[in-house]
Design an enzyme around this catalytic site. Structure first.
Site, PDB file in Angstrom:
ATOM      1  CG  ASN A  18     -16.585 -16.204 -29.069  1.00 53.74           C
ATOM      2  OD1 ASN A  18     -15.984 -15.880 -30.097  1.00 53.74           O
ATOM      3  ND2 ASN A  18     -15.970 -16.429 -27.923  1.00 53.74           N
ATOM      4  NE  ARG A  97     -13.983 -12.670 -27.687  1.00 56.23           N
ATOM      5  CZ  ARG A  97     -12.941 -13.443 -27.999  1.00 56.23           C
ATOM      6  NH1 ARG A  97     -13.111 -14.577 -28.625  1.00 56.23           N
ATOM      7  NH2 ARG A  97     -11.730 -13.070 -27.666  1.00 56.23           N
ATOM      8  CG  HIS A 186      -7.962 -11.806 -22.928  1.00 52.19           C
ATOM      9  ND1 HIS A 186      -6.648 -12.071 -22.661  1.00 52.19           N
ATOM     10  CD2 HIS A 186      -8.394 -12.821 -23.695  1.00 52.19           C
ATOM     11  CE1 HIS A 186      -6.285 -13.205 -23.228  1.00 52.19           C
ATOM     12  NE2 HIS A 186      -7.337 -13.689 -23.879  1.00 52.19           N
ATOM     13  NE  ARG A 247      -2.337 -16.882 -29.156  1.00 50.60           N
ATOM     14  CZ  ARG A 247      -3.369 -16.332 -28.542  1.00 50.60           C
ATOM     15  NH1 ARG A 247      -3.218 -15.247 -27.812  1.00 50.60           N
ATOM     16  NH2 ARG A 247      -4.555 -16.856 -28.657  1.00 50.60           N
ATOM     17  CB  CYS A 290      -2.438 -25.113 -16.955  1.00 48.94           C
ATOM     18  SG  CYS A 290      -1.795 -24.694 -15.368  1.00 48.94           S
ATOM     19  N   GLY A 337      -9.337 -19.892 -17.158  1.00 51.22           N
ATOM     20  CA  GLY A 337      -9.278 -21.304 -16.738  1.00 51.22           C
ATOM     21  C   GLY A 337      -8.151 -21.596 -15.757  1.00 51.22           C
ATOM     22  CD  GLU A 391     -14.142 -13.565 -22.090  1.00 50.73           C
ATOM     23  OE1 GLU A 391     -14.016 -14.753 -21.729  1.00 50.73           O
ATOM     24  OE2 GLU A 391     -13.409 -13.045 -22.948  1.00 50.73           O
TER      25      GLU A 391
HETATM   26  P1  ADP Z   1      -9.655 -20.252 -23.318  1.00 46.14           P
HETATM   27  O1  ADP Z   1      -8.612 -19.173 -23.350  1.00 46.14           O
HETATM   28  O2  ADP Z   1      -9.573 -21.194 -24.480  1.00 46.14           O
HETATM   29  O3  ADP Z   1     -11.054 -19.756 -22.998  1.00 46.14           O
HETATM   30  P2  ADP Z   1      -9.738 -21.314 -20.626  1.00 46.14           P
HETATM   31  O4  ADP Z   1      -9.965 -20.002 -19.950  1.00 46.14           O
HETATM   32  O5  ADP Z   1     -10.826 -22.326 -20.597  1.00 46.14           O
HETATM   33  O6  ADP Z   1      -9.197 -21.178 -22.090  1.00 46.14           O
HETATM   34  O7  ADP Z   1      -8.434 -21.958 -19.903  1.00 46.14           O
HETATM   35  C1  ADP Z   1      -7.871 -23.143 -20.338  1.00 46.14           C
HETATM   36  C2  ADP Z   1      -6.686 -23.460 -19.425  1.00 46.14           C
HETATM   37  O8  ADP Z   1      -7.167 -23.611 -18.072  1.00 46.14           O
HETATM   38  C3  ADP Z   1      -5.970 -24.765 -19.791  1.00 46.14           C
HETATM   39  O9  ADP Z   1      -4.571 -24.587 -19.738  1.00 46.14           O
HETATM   40  C4  ADP Z   1      -6.409 -25.689 -18.666  1.00 46.14           C
HETATM   41  O10 ADP Z   1      -5.456 -26.691 -18.394  1.00 46.14           O
HETATM   42  C5  ADP Z   1      -6.518 -24.730 -17.509  1.00 46.14           C
HETATM   43  N1  ADP Z   1      -7.275 -25.332 -16.410  1.00 46.14           N
HETATM   44  C6  ADP Z   1      -8.590 -25.650 -16.360  1.00 46.14           C
HETATM   45  N2  ADP Z   1      -8.878 -26.288 -15.193  1.00 46.14           N
HETATM   46  C7  ADP Z   1      -7.720 -26.379 -14.494  1.00 46.14           C
HETATM   47  C8  ADP Z   1      -7.342 -26.921 -13.230  1.00 46.14           C
HETATM   48  N3  ADP Z   1      -8.229 -27.522 -12.454  1.00 46.14           N
HETATM   49  N4  ADP Z   1      -6.054 -26.801 -12.835  1.00 46.14           N
HETATM   50  C9  ADP Z   1      -5.128 -26.207 -13.615  1.00 46.14           C
HETATM   51  N5  ADP Z   1      -5.427 -25.677 -14.832  1.00 46.14           N
HETATM   52  C10 ADP Z   1      -6.682 -25.759 -15.264  1.00 46.14           C
END
Ligand code: ADP
Length: 413
Positions: A18, A97, A186, A247, A290, A337, A391
């Site tokens: 990727n 990807r 996605h 965004r 988050c 995430g 993915e």
């Molecule tokens: P990407 O789109 O870059 O692949 P991810 O799917 O890894 O991103 O998601 C990243 C987001 O997930 C961030 O906003 C992160 O804060 C959030 N996140 C990861 N673990 C937690 C958690 N335990 N509680 C709340 N948010 C989380």
């Protein structure tokens, strides 16, 4: 030296690549099981801080990259390690990807000169992503000249959307002559979690009606009817739809004229604003992350709470709007995430979906975190699952399937 023997690994692992503009994520996956034999990330490419991290058997190897610090340098170091770990012979093909496949690719494609040209010409729709994906493809062709390479498109799953969902209310010639339409992204993630939900329902995906919410740094919601995407919140580019990490998601297009005409923004300023400075970061004025915002909210930061509240309301609103795209609904899926980990976000979203008969079990919602999937619905609710996306596994599986059906997987030099 930490090695895995080819005999224990087998000989049909897929190297999944990727490639972003300044990073390469990679993993070596067994397509049947999804097991990651090795994974890692090269980042800060094209700067002197370029480095690579490789994880094998729970051990991590870190190395700075040599000049010219580029994608090729990263792959050269990866290949060196694959040799050292005795894994090169287990690789049967490379799956890439690729972000934008336009209307041309609804399926994975074996990479040829024609496919490369198509990816290049689609760069006008994804100027940040497709050129980086091509760099990865070319670097892998050099590094693994005896292996077949396959492109898996992030837009492919959404090619089943009907015209009523993919057309904008713009002059039709913009679509016909310039491809201005909703494509969605996605796709591999929505497809993977939908397949997992189908297993939970114990029926074929083609009989499942679902809404999936992929909530990561980028966020999207997809309506899935009889196993196919029929609408999705991301558009021609990844700015539309939900509010995301940085965004904006949907805004009144008139705001752009206001920014330019009244506030002196340039086109580039607007681009930066909508893509990099908005979303959770823009509203909270604190962070795009988050986790950070939840912590701040618990410590009384009302701006962080406001950002998260807008974020969740937008998600609930999109989910509810997709009831117009479906005639039946087997359940709702949270992934990405945030979707996989934030019980607060899930609770806040579902609280606003009572009219659609969604209610959470507080206990199950708290349990489903940190990789633990499950059905978090209360007993009087429709299904509501937390499903960890994968993915890379989809890319490995689709690469393997395409090559198994068209030719012997490994070609000799
Ligand atoms: P990407 O789109 O870059 O692949 P991810 O799917 O890894 O991103 O998601 C990243 C987001 O997930 C961030 O906003 C992160 O804060 C959030 N996140 C990861 N673990 C937690 C958690 N335990 N509680 C709340 N948010 C989380």
């Amino acid at each position: 030296m930490n090695t895995l023997s080819s005999s224990s690994v087998g000989e049909n692992a897929i190297l999944v690549i990727n490639c972003g503009s300044s990073s390469v994520k990679f993993s070596l996956i067994q397509p049947e099981t999804g097991l990651a034999l090795l994974s890692g990330l090269a980042e800060c490419l094209l700067t002197e801080q370029a480095k690579i991290k490789i994880k094998l058997n729970n051990e991590q190897y870190k190395e700075t990259l040599p000049s010219p610090f580029d994608h090729q340098a990263a792959l050269t170091v990866l290949v060196k390690h694959l040799h050292q770990f005795n894994l090169v012979n287990s690789i049967s093909a490379v799956g890439h990807r690729v972000v934008h496949g336009g209307e041309k690719y609804a399926e994975p494609a074996l990479i040829s000169e024609d496919v490369e040209s198509a990816i290049e010409s689609l760069a006008k729709l994804a100027p940040l992503h497709n050129p980086a994906n091509l760099i990865g493809i070319k670097a892998c062709q050099k590094a693994f000249s005896d292996l077949s390479q396959v492109a898996i498109f992030d837009t492919a799953f959404h090619q089943t959307m009907p015209a009523k969902a993919f057309l904008y209310g713009l002059p039709y010639e913009l679509y016909k002559e310039h491809g201005v339409r909703r494509y969605g992204f996605h796709g591999t993630s929505h497809y993977f979690v939908a397949k997992q939900a189908a297993q939970q329902l114990n029926k074929p995906l083609s009989q499942c009606n679902l809404i999936s919410a992929h909530l990561g740094n980028g966020c999207s919601v997809t309506a899935i009817k009889n196993g196919e995407s029929v609408d999705t919140s991301l558009g021609m580019t990844p700015v539309e739809g939900l509010m995301m990490g940085t965004r904006s998601g949907d805004v009144d297009a008139g705001i752009i004229f206001h920014l330019v005409e009244q506030l002196g923004y340039s086109v580039n300023d607007v681009d930066q604003l909508l893509n990099k400075k908005s979303g959770l970061l823009g509203v909270s004025q604190l962070s795009n992350d988050c986790r950070t915002l939840e912590e701040a909210m618990l410590n009384g930061d009302t701006q962080a709470e406001l950002a998260l509240t807008v974020f969740c309301y937008r998600i609930a609103k999109y989910i509810a709007s997709f009831s117009a795209s479906l005639t039946e609904l087997d359940g709702l899926i949270f992934t990405g995430g945030i979707g996989e980990n934030s019980s607060w976000v899930r609770a806040k979203v579902v609280e606003q979906l009572a009219l659609l008969n969604f209610h959470l079990s507080e206990e199950e919602n708290q349990k489903a975190r940190f990789g633990k999937s499950g059905n978090i619905a209360a007993s009087n609710s429709r299904n509501c699952w937390v499903i960890a996306t994968n993915e890379e596994w989809v890319i490995a599986e689709q690469t393997h399937n395409l090559l198994s059906s068209t030719q012997p997987i490994k070609t000799e030099v």
